[in-house]
Motif scaffolding. Structure first.
Motif, PDB file in Angstrom:
ATOM      1  N   ALA B  10       0.582 -20.188  10.573  1.00 46.53           N
ATOM      2  CA  ALA B  10       0.879 -18.942  10.152  1.00 46.53           C
ATOM      3  C   ALA B  10       0.775 -18.157  11.343  1.00 46.53           C
ATOM      4  O   ALA B  10      -0.132 -18.294  12.224  1.00 46.53           O
ATOM      5  N   LEU B  11       1.608 -17.055  11.207  1.00 50.62           N
ATOM      6  CA  LEU B  11       1.593 -15.902  12.250  1.00 50.62           C
ATOM      7  C   LEU B  11       1.634 -14.722  11.774  1.00 50.62           C
ATOM      8  O   LEU B  11       2.651 -14.190  11.016  1.00 50.62           O
ATOM      9  N   SER B  12       0.847 -13.790  12.172  1.00 50.59           N
ATOM     10  CA  SER B  12       0.964 -12.400  11.680  1.00 50.59           C
ATOM     11  C   SER B  12       1.026 -11.360  12.875  1.00 50.59           C
ATOM     12  O   SER B  12      -0.022 -11.462  13.604  1.00 50.59           O
ATOM     13  N   ILE B  13       1.979 -10.744  13.091  1.00 52.71           N
ATOM     14  CA  ILE B  13       2.317  -9.691  14.282  1.00 52.71           C
ATOM     15  C   ILE B  13       2.921  -8.301  13.760  1.00 52.71           C
ATOM     16  O   ILE B  13       3.056  -8.295  12.501  1.00 52.71           O
ATOM     17  N   GLN B  14       2.814  -7.215  14.604  1.00 50.75           N
ATOM     18  CA  GLN B  14       3.116  -6.124  14.213  1.00 50.75           C
ATOM     19  C   GLN B  14       4.708  -5.909  14.414  1.00 50.75           C
ATOM     20  O   GLN B  14       5.434  -6.558  15.326  1.00 50.75           O
ATOM     21  N   GLU B  15       5.395  -5.197  13.779  1.00 51.40           N
ATOM     22  CA  GLU B  15       6.855  -4.799  13.821  1.00 51.40           C
ATOM     23  C   GLU B  15       6.903  -4.517  15.031  1.00 51.40           C
ATOM     24  O   GLU B  15       6.334  -3.720  15.779  1.00 51.40           O
ATOM     25  N   GLY B  16       8.032  -5.090  15.747  1.00 50.67           N
ATOM     26  CA  GLY B  16       8.647  -4.597  17.048  1.00 50.67           C
ATOM     27  C   GLY B  16       8.072  -5.676  18.194  1.00 50.67           C
ATOM     28  O   GLY B  16       8.613  -5.687  19.164  1.00 50.67           O
ATOM     29  N   GLU B  17       6.883  -6.356  17.803  1.00 49.54           N
ATOM     30  CA  GLU B  17       6.469  -7.373  18.705  1.00 49.54           C
ATOM     31  C   GLU B  17       7.395  -8.648  18.612  1.00 49.54           C
ATOM     32  O   GLU B  17       8.228  -8.733  17.596  1.00 49.54           O
ATOM     33  N   ASN B  18       7.238  -9.600  19.520  1.00 51.34           N
ATOM     34  CA  ASN B  18       8.183 -10.811  19.611  1.00 51.34           C
ATOM     35  C   ASN B  18       7.153 -11.920  18.960  1.00 51.34           C
ATOM     36  O   ASN B  18       6.127 -11.985  19.022  1.00 51.34           O
ATOM     37  N   ALA B  19       7.848 -12.829  18.206  1.00 51.38           N
ATOM     38  CA  ALA B  19       7.204 -14.001  17.462  1.00 51.38           C
ATOM     39  C   ALA B  19       7.765 -15.118  18.116  1.00 51.38           C
ATOM     40  O   ALA B  19       8.950 -15.393  18.271  1.00 51.38           O
ATOM     41  N   THR B  20       6.822 -16.203  18.407  1.00 52.32           N
ATOM     42  CA  THR B  20       7.247 -17.365  18.916  1.00 52.32           C
ATOM     43  C   THR B  20       6.626 -18.540  18.147  1.00 52.32           C
ATOM     44  O   THR B  20       5.372 -18.603  17.705  1.00 52.32           O
ATOM     45  N   MET B  21       7.565 -19.484  17.632  1.00 56.31           N
ATOM     46  CA  MET B  21       7.232 -20.537  16.708  1.00 56.31           C
ATOM     47  C   MET B  21       7.410 -21.909  17.368  1.00 56.31           C
ATOM     48  O   MET B  21       8.598 -21.897  18.294  1.00 56.31           O
ATOM     49  N   ALA B  85       8.886 -14.358   6.450  1.00 58.15           N
ATOM     50  CA  ALA B  85       9.545 -15.609   5.770  1.00 58.15           C
ATOM     51  C   ALA B  85       8.828 -16.717   6.484  1.00 58.15           C
ATOM     52  O   ALA B  85       7.950 -16.768   7.213  1.00 58.15           O
ATOM     53  N   SER B  86       9.293 -18.137   5.938  1.00 59.90           N
ATOM     54  CA  SER B  86       8.798 -19.306   6.565  1.00 59.90           C
ATOM     55  C   SER B  86       9.659 -19.710   7.354  1.00 59.90           C
ATOM     56  O   SER B  86      11.068 -19.796   6.804  1.00 59.90           O
ATOM     57  N   TYR B  87       9.559 -20.287   8.352  1.00 55.84           N
ATOM     58  CA  TYR B  87      10.579 -20.859   9.337  1.00 55.84           C
ATOM     59  C   TYR B  87      10.454 -22.149   9.580  1.00 55.84           C
ATOM     60  O   TYR B  87       9.344 -22.649   9.936  1.00 55.84           O
ATOM     61  N   ARG B 107       4.526 -19.806   8.601  1.00 58.91           N
ATOM     62  CA  ARG B 107       4.441 -18.811   7.684  1.00 58.91           C
ATOM     63  C   ARG B 107       4.401 -17.400   8.634  1.00 58.91           C
ATOM     64  O   ARG B 107       3.329 -17.226   9.245  1.00 58.91           O
ATOM     65  N   LEU B 108       5.611 -16.629   8.692  1.00 58.41           N
ATOM     66  CA  LEU B 108       5.677 -15.453   9.712  1.00 58.41           C
ATOM     67  C   LEU B 108       5.451 -14.178   8.763  1.00 58.41           C
ATOM     68  O   LEU B 108       6.272 -14.088   7.856  1.00 58.41           O
ATOM     69  N   THR B 109       4.474 -13.384   9.146  1.00 56.50           N
ATOM     70  CA  THR B 109       4.323 -12.157   8.438  1.00 56.50           C
ATOM     71  C   THR B 109       4.528 -11.007   9.618  1.00 56.50           C
ATOM     72  O   THR B 109       3.856 -10.881  10.537  1.00 56.50           O
ATOM     73  N   ILE B 110       5.305  -9.972   9.472  1.00 58.32           N
ATOM     74  CA  ILE B 110       5.713  -8.959  10.140  1.00 58.32           C
ATOM     75  C   ILE B 110       4.921  -7.821   9.341  1.00 58.32           C
ATOM     76  O   ILE B 110       5.332  -7.270   8.375  1.00 58.32           O
ATOM     77  N   ASN B 111       4.069  -7.162  10.128  1.00 64.36           N
ATOM     78  CA  ASN B 111       3.202  -5.942   9.504  1.00 64.36           C
ATOM     79  C   ASN B 111       3.986  -4.824   9.958  1.00 64.36           C
ATOM     80  O   ASN B 111       4.180  -4.568  11.274  1.00 64.36           O
ATOM     81  N   PRO B 112       4.057  -3.751   9.076  1.00 68.79           N
ATOM     82  CA  PRO B 112       4.783  -2.278   9.504  1.00 68.79           C
ATOM     83  C   PRO B 112       4.009  -1.372  10.053  1.00 68.79           C
ATOM     84  O   PRO B 112       2.727  -1.807  10.322  1.00 68.79           O
TER      85      PRO B 112
END
Lengths: 113, 112
Positions: B10-21, B85-87, B107-112
């Motif tokens: 699971a990964l939770s980040i702020q909108e605008g940041e990059n996500a790496t899986m 979403a889930s990737y 499971r990726l969650t992007i927080n506004p």
């Protein structure tokens, strides 16, 4: 890429009954794939369905429990029979090939009560 | 057993940041694919990378493949709330029957 219409999108079924899931593809395809996704889990391949021949089942899945029909090159059904709560899952069909990737139906969420 | 192992779960980040899986697998592959699943619905094919490719781009997505380490990564740049979403990664064996083997997913969650 192909477009798949999968029905029903969800259903709640009684123990001991069966549910038949349909997938209609907008183009002719040789192989169709059926997957199960148990709650919070990844996808597991149930079987591969070729038109005009028996489906090929993966280890742990049997035809009596998951009969599949493939009457033509655009349609397939998966039946989940003799339902128990352990069958509560999302079931997905898929078409495609290893060169270009695969397209999935929108899934059928089955709840057995 | 599952071919692919993904991290983080699971990964939770702020909108605008990059996500790496990340995805690791165990056997030889013909290609590796990444899919997105929104709220337990159908999967959407994102990108396919062949075993002889090292990097691939599609819009805000960047996928790398290291066959010597049997691993792949998916980078989503400038994340948006709609990316929640889930990737899943999925591998396709080099020969034999067509058969995708999926990883456990992130499971990726992007927080506004």
């Amino acid at each position: 890429s192909a477009v798949i219409s999968q029905k029903p999108s969800r259903d709640i079924c009684q123990r001991g009954t069966s549910l038949t899931i349909q997938c209609q593809v907008d183009s002719q395809v040789t192989m169709m794939f059926w997957y199960r996704q148990q709650p919070g889990q990844s996808l597991t391949l149930i079987a591969t369905a070729n038109q005009g021949s028996e489906a090929t089942y993966e280890s742990g899945f049997v035809i009596d429990k998951f009969p599949i029909s493939r009457p033509n090159l655009t349609f397939s059904t998966l039946t989940v029979s003799n339902l128990s709560p352990e069958d509560s899952s999302i079931y997905l069909c898929s078409v495609g090939d290893r060169a270009r990737g695969y397209t999935f139906g929108s899934g059928t969420r089955l709840t057995v009560v | 057993s599952q071919q692919g192992e993904e991290d983080p779960q699971a990964l939770s980040i702020q909108e605008g940041e990059n996500a790496t899986m990340n995805c690791s697998y165990k056997t030889s592959i013909n290609n590796l694919q990444w899919y997105r699943q929104n709220s337990g619905r159908g999967l959407v094919h994102l990108i396919l990378i062949r075993s002889n490719e090292r990097e691939k781009h599609s819009g805000r997505l960047r996928v790398t493949l290291d066959t010597s380490k049997k691993s792949s990564s998916l980078l989503i740049t400038a994340s948006r709330a709609a990316d929640t979403a889930s990737y899943f990664c999925a591998t396709d064996p080099p020969k034999g029957a067509q058969k995708l083997v999926f990883g456990q997913g992130t499971r990726l969650t992007i927080n506004p």
